[in-house]
Design a protein around this motif. Structure first.
Motif, PDB file in Angstrom:
ATOM      1  N   VAL A  51       0.831  -1.208   0.000  1.00 33.83           N
ATOM      2  CA  VAL A  51       0.000   0.000   0.000  1.00 33.83           C
ATOM      3  C   VAL A  51       0.865   1.257   0.000  1.00 33.83           C
ATOM      4  CG1 VAL A  51      -1.677   1.331   1.333  1.00 33.83           C
ATOM      5  CG2 VAL A  51      -1.952  -1.147   1.088  1.00 33.83           C
ATOM      6  N   THR A  52       1.943   1.275   0.782  1.00 32.90           N
ATOM      7  CA  THR A  52       2.820   2.448   0.822  1.00 32.90           C
ATOM      8  C   THR A  52       3.473   2.690  -0.537  1.00 32.90           C
ATOM      9  OG1 THR A  52       3.321   1.944   3.144  1.00 32.90           O
ATOM     10  CG2 THR A  52       4.744   3.526   2.035  1.00 32.90           C
ATOM     11  N   THR A  53       3.927   1.635  -1.183  1.00 36.11           N
ATOM     12  CA  THR A  53       4.511   1.777  -2.516  1.00 36.11           C
ATOM     13  C   THR A  53       3.480   2.302  -3.504  1.00 36.11           C
ATOM     14  OG1 THR A  53       5.973  -0.101  -2.045  1.00 36.11           O
ATOM     15  CG2 THR A  53       5.773   0.583  -4.337  1.00 36.11           C
ATOM     16  N   LEU A  54       2.264   1.778  -3.424  1.00 33.19           N
ATOM     17  CA  LEU A  54       1.199   2.226  -4.327  1.00 33.19           C
ATOM     18  C   LEU A  54       0.925   3.713  -4.158  1.00 33.19           C
ATOM     19  CD1 LEU A  54      -1.064   1.614  -6.353  1.00 33.19           C
ATOM     20  CD2 LEU A  54      -2.518   0.996  -4.408  1.00 33.19           C
ATOM     21  N   VAL A  55       0.876   4.170  -2.911  1.00 30.52           N
ATOM     22  CA  VAL A  55       0.615   5.593  -2.655  1.00 30.52           C
ATOM     23  C   VAL A  55       1.760   6.451  -3.191  1.00 30.52           C
ATOM     24  CG1 VAL A  55       0.370   7.327  -0.848  1.00 30.52           C
ATOM     25  CG2 VAL A  55      -0.880   5.156  -0.676  1.00 30.52           C
ATOM     26  N   LEU A  56       3.003   6.069  -2.899  1.00 31.00           N
ATOM     27  CA  LEU A  56       4.150   6.861  -3.337  1.00 31.00           C
ATOM     28  C   LEU A  56       4.237   6.943  -4.857  1.00 31.00           C
ATOM     29  CD1 LEU A  56       6.937   5.715  -0.832  1.00 31.00           C
ATOM     30  CD2 LEU A  56       5.700   7.883  -0.867  1.00 31.00           C
ATOM     31  N   LEU A  57       3.941   5.852  -5.538  1.00 36.74           N
ATOM     32  CA  LEU A  57       3.987   5.870  -7.000  1.00 36.74           C
ATOM     33  C   LEU A  57       2.807   6.634  -7.591  1.00 36.74           C
ATOM     34  CD1 LEU A  57       5.101   2.211  -7.827  1.00 36.74           C
ATOM     35  CD2 LEU A  57       6.461   4.286  -8.023  1.00 36.74           C
ATOM     36  N   SER A  58       1.642   6.519  -6.966  1.00 33.87           N
ATOM     37  CA  SER A  58       0.437   7.133  -7.531  1.00 33.87           C
ATOM     38  C   SER A  58       0.441   8.650  -7.426  1.00 33.87           C
ATOM     39  CB  SER A  58      -0.807   6.563  -6.837  1.00 33.87           C
ATOM     40  OG  SER A  58      -0.922   5.179  -7.067  1.00 33.87           O
ATOM     41  N   VAL A  59       1.078   9.200  -6.397  1.00 32.77           N
ATOM     42  CA  VAL A  59       1.063  10.659  -6.241  1.00 32.77           C
ATOM     43  C   VAL A  59       1.984  11.353  -7.238  1.00 32.77           C
ATOM     44  CG1 VAL A  59       0.450  10.538  -3.808  1.00 32.77           C
ATOM     45  CG2 VAL A  59       2.863  10.596  -4.455  1.00 32.77           C
ATOM     46  N   VAL A  60       2.863  10.608  -7.900  1.00 35.46           N
ATOM     47  CA  VAL A  60       3.719  11.185  -8.938  1.00 35.46           C
ATOM     48  C   VAL A  60       2.925  11.195 -10.241  1.00 35.46           C
ATOM     49  CG1 VAL A  60       5.867  10.958 -10.232  1.00 35.46           C
ATOM     50  CG2 VAL A  60       5.798  10.350  -7.802  1.00 35.46           C
ATOM     51  N   PRO A  61       2.720  12.360 -10.874  1.00 35.85           N
ATOM     52  CA  PRO A  61       1.896  12.403 -12.090  1.00 35.85           C
ATOM     53  C   PRO A  61       2.431  11.528 -13.227  1.00 35.85           C
ATOM     54  CG  PRO A  61       2.203  14.606 -11.191  1.00 35.85           C
ATOM     55  CD  PRO A  61       3.115  13.711 -10.419  1.00 35.85           C
ATOM     56  N   GLU A  62       3.756  11.476 -13.385  1.00 31.84           N
ATOM     57  CA  GLU A  62       4.325  10.665 -14.466  1.00 31.84           C
ATOM     58  C   GLU A  62       4.213   9.187 -14.108  1.00 31.84           C
ATOM     59  OE1 GLU A  62       8.421  10.309 -17.115  1.00 31.84           O
ATOM     60  OE2 GLU A  62       8.539  10.904 -15.030  1.00 31.84           O
ATOM     61  N   LYS A  63       3.576   8.407 -14.994  1.00 32.80           N
ATOM     62  CA  LYS A  63       3.374   6.985 -14.735  1.00 32.80           C
ATOM     63  C   LYS A  63       3.637   6.193 -16.016  1.00 32.80           C
ATOM     64  CE  LYS A  63      -0.130   7.784 -11.160  1.00 32.80           C
ATOM     65  NZ  LYS A  63      -0.135   9.256 -11.250  1.00 32.80           N
ATOM     66  N   LYS A  64       4.293   5.052 -15.843  1.00 34.33           N
ATOM     67  CA  LYS A  64       4.548   4.138 -16.950  1.00 34.33           C
ATOM     68  C   LYS A  64       4.379   2.713 -16.445  1.00 34.33           C
ATOM     69  CE  LYS A  64       7.924   7.101 -19.330  1.00 34.33           C
ATOM     70  NZ  LYS A  64       9.312   7.199 -19.845  1.00 34.33           N
ATOM     71  N   THR A  65       4.160   1.819 -17.389  1.00 31.94           N
ATOM     72  CA  THR A  65       3.955   0.415 -17.016  1.00 31.94           C
ATOM     73  C   THR A  65       5.150  -0.139 -16.255  1.00 31.94           C
ATOM     74  OG1 THR A  65       2.517   0.060 -18.928  1.00 31.94           O
ATOM     75  CG2 THR A  65       3.509  -1.884 -17.920  1.00 31.94           C
ATOM     76  N   ARG A  66       6.349   0.147 -16.734  1.00 33.37           N
ATOM     77  CA  ARG A  66       7.527  -0.444 -16.098  1.00 33.37           C
ATOM     78  C   ARG A  66       7.784   0.113 -14.705  1.00 33.37           C
ATOM     79  NH1 ARG A  66       9.881   2.973 -20.068  1.00 33.37           N
ATOM     80  NH2 ARG A  66      11.271   4.575 -19.206  1.00 33.37           N
ATOM     81  N   TYR A  67       7.154   1.240 -14.363  1.00 37.68           N
ATOM     82  CA  TYR A  67       7.310   1.785 -13.010  1.00 37.68           C
ATOM     83  C   TYR A  67       6.570   0.946 -11.976  1.00 37.68           C
ATOM     84  CZ  TYR A  67       9.049   6.072 -15.282  1.00 37.68           C
ATOM     85  OH  TYR A  67       9.766   6.983 -16.025  1.00 37.68           O
TER      86      TYR A  67
END
Length: 534
Positions: A290-306
């Protein structure tokens, strides 16, 4: 397998072009791409590819150039396996079959769709994440030692530094931060141990800074203005490039591939939590996810490999669930919910076994259609696997057999259908001349190449050499013939004082996309007149 099948992606062409220039004699500490400084990414993955080029002597064989990424993907699985063993040891379920949960989790990771795609792509993410997982493994090993394990902490610091040299602080944010945060929280049973080993943590931090900061400091010392400009652009990219929805990473279970139903069951907390207690540190792993999901989701730039850092805690939960099912289905009484999940898993596998031959029928490609050997091998093979999946999902439920069928299904798809990549990618390119063909035009390879507009990096990669852009301040008329690439006729675009003293001859052209509308470049030879005009 079939590492050379897909065309080079945009990220790969950037990495491979910079590596090619390194291997050809360019700077290894100040990399260039098409003759210009390439400081946007740290150089370790590029060093690896350049070293392969030097050793093998090839600069365009994608199967060879992707070997470093494939090796790092293999190391990632090994590191994760060791990390999972450290996290699951001393649990009741591990005492019954030591290392079994960790082994199942590593098996799922190795056969997941996300790792198979990222691990065969010659870019930076697989390097940074692999080294970071290696760091987590040895750091946890060090923290679990009763005596100070400074050797483990020094090795962990080295891996952290190599991760920084692979993609800067990205993996520190997406992997290290959520893991350590949960490790130091009440969710973790190792909280006190980590605090008592604080000196080892300082050793790891010192080694990581020494290794990871070496290249950035060298760059700042030699080309500070350019380095600062690139850093500003990279930071800005986090908010204005590849912007996706806040819920983008919710599709993670799909990228487990053949394990998608296991993944959905694992994240269904009311179902999975009571079943995982004996095999996985549930609270810690869910907190990590859950913590990883939150940290990644708040960054606007998103890619599949992230999503790769997200995959790791999910896979650990899935490994625990498989281990639970292994034990459960040996008994006579199996709850209805577990039977339903296993039947859903078997149904998905059976549907895939039907859809693949159907796709080969309705979307025929040369060598993969209904008249091909591959098709007549695929039909009975997929049919048999589909029948076995239904048998072991409904008639005689057996999670171990379904796991084996999932692995065989994946292997069959990779073996039979991955070679279809080049055929699919070239389906609309018939009759369109490519730069890879132009580079062999008689008389062109021996001449210097330039362009009037910026050539896309994919085309620079296909060219097999740099194509620097002619700058407006270039006033000297060339003394020898040169090749000039342009989007429109060259002559009107040349400086006025050139036009009287050179002769322009259009010799070839090429297309950059699958269709003519994608763009056409002209290839001309510009040579000085025999007698300069006054």
């Amino acid at each position: 397998m079939h590492l050379g099948a897909p065309e080079a992606s945009l990220m790969e062409t950037r990495n491979f072009t910079a590596a090619r220039e390194m291997a050809a004699g360019g700077s290894w500490l100040l990399p260039t791409m098409n003759g210009e400084l390439r400081l946007a990414k740290p150089p370790l993955p590029t060093w690896a590819v350049a070293a392969v080029m030097r050793v093998t002597g090839t600069t365009d064989n994608l199967g060879v150039l992707r070997l470093p990424a494939a090796l790092m993907a293999t190391l990632l699985v090994f590191f994760f396996w060791q990390l999972a063993q450290e996290l699951t040891t001393e649990l009741p379920g591990d005492a019954e079959a030591p290392g079994r949960t960790a082994w199942l989790a590593a098996l799922i990771l190795a056969s997941s769709l996300l790792l198979l795609t990222v691990g065969r792509d010659g870019q930076w993410d697989i390097f940074s994440n692999s080294f970071l997982v290696g760091a987590l493994w040895v750091l946890v090993r060090g923290w679990r030692q009763r005596a100070p394990g400074y050797g483990w902490f020094a090795l962990g610091g080295l891996f952290l530094g190599l991760s920084i040299l692979s993609k800067g602080p990205v993996a520190l944010y997406s992997l290290l931060l959520p893991f350590l945060g949960c490790l130091l929280s009440p969710l973790s049973r190792w909280r006190a141990t980590v605090r008592t080993q604080w000196r080892g943590g300082l050793v790891a931090m010192g080694v990581a800074l020494l290794v990871g900061a070496a290249w950035p400091l060298y760059v700042l010392y030699h080309v500070a203005p350019e380095a600062l400009r690139v850093a500003q652009l990279e930071v800005a990219a986090w908010s204005d490039r590849h912007v996706k929805s806040l819920w983008y990473y919710g599709q993670l279970p799909v990228f487990t591939g053949v394990w998608v139903m296991v993944a959905l069951a694992a994240v269904l907390v009311p179902y999975s939590q009571p079943r995982l207690q004996r095999y996985v540190p549930v609270a810690f792993t869910l907190g990590w996810l859950v913590t990883t999901l939150v940290l990644l989701s708040v960054v606007p730039e998103k890619k599949t490999r992230y999503m790769l850092p997200l995959l790791l805690p999910l896979v650990l939960l899935m490994g625990g669930l498989l281990r639970y099912w292994e034990v459960l289905f040996r008994t006579q009484v199996v709850p209805r919910a577990d039977r339903l999940v296993l039947r859903s898993w078997a149904s998905v596998l059976a549907v895939v076994c039907v859809l693949v031959p159907a796709a080969m029928t309705f979307f025929p490609l040369p060598g993969f259609d209904g008249h091909s050997v591959r098709f007549w091998v695929a039909v009975p093979a997929f049919g048999l696997l589909g029948a076995l999946a239904l048998f072991y999902g409904f008639r005689r439920p057996h999670p171990g057999r379904l796991s084996g069928i999932s692995i065989m299904l994946l292997a069959l798809v990779v073996t039979l259908l991955l070679p279809a990549y080049p055929v699919w990618e070239g389906r609309d390119k018939a009759g369109l001349r490519r730069l890879a063909q132009v580079r062999h035009h008689p008389g062109l390879p021996q001449l210097p190449w330039y362009s009037l507009q910026e050539v896309p990096i994919k085309q620079v990669w296909q060219a097999g050499r740099s194509i620097p852009q002619l700058q407006p301040e270039w006033r000297a008329v060339p003394h020898h013939p040169i090749v000039v690439f342009s989007l429109s006729p060259v002559a009107p675009q040349l400086p006025l004082f050139w036009q009287r003293q050179v002769h322009v001859q259009l010799v070839d052209s090429f297309y950059t996309g699958r269709t003519r509308e994608a763009g056409r470049w002209l290839v001309s030879i510009v040579e000085p007149n025999a007698t300069p005009t006054h």
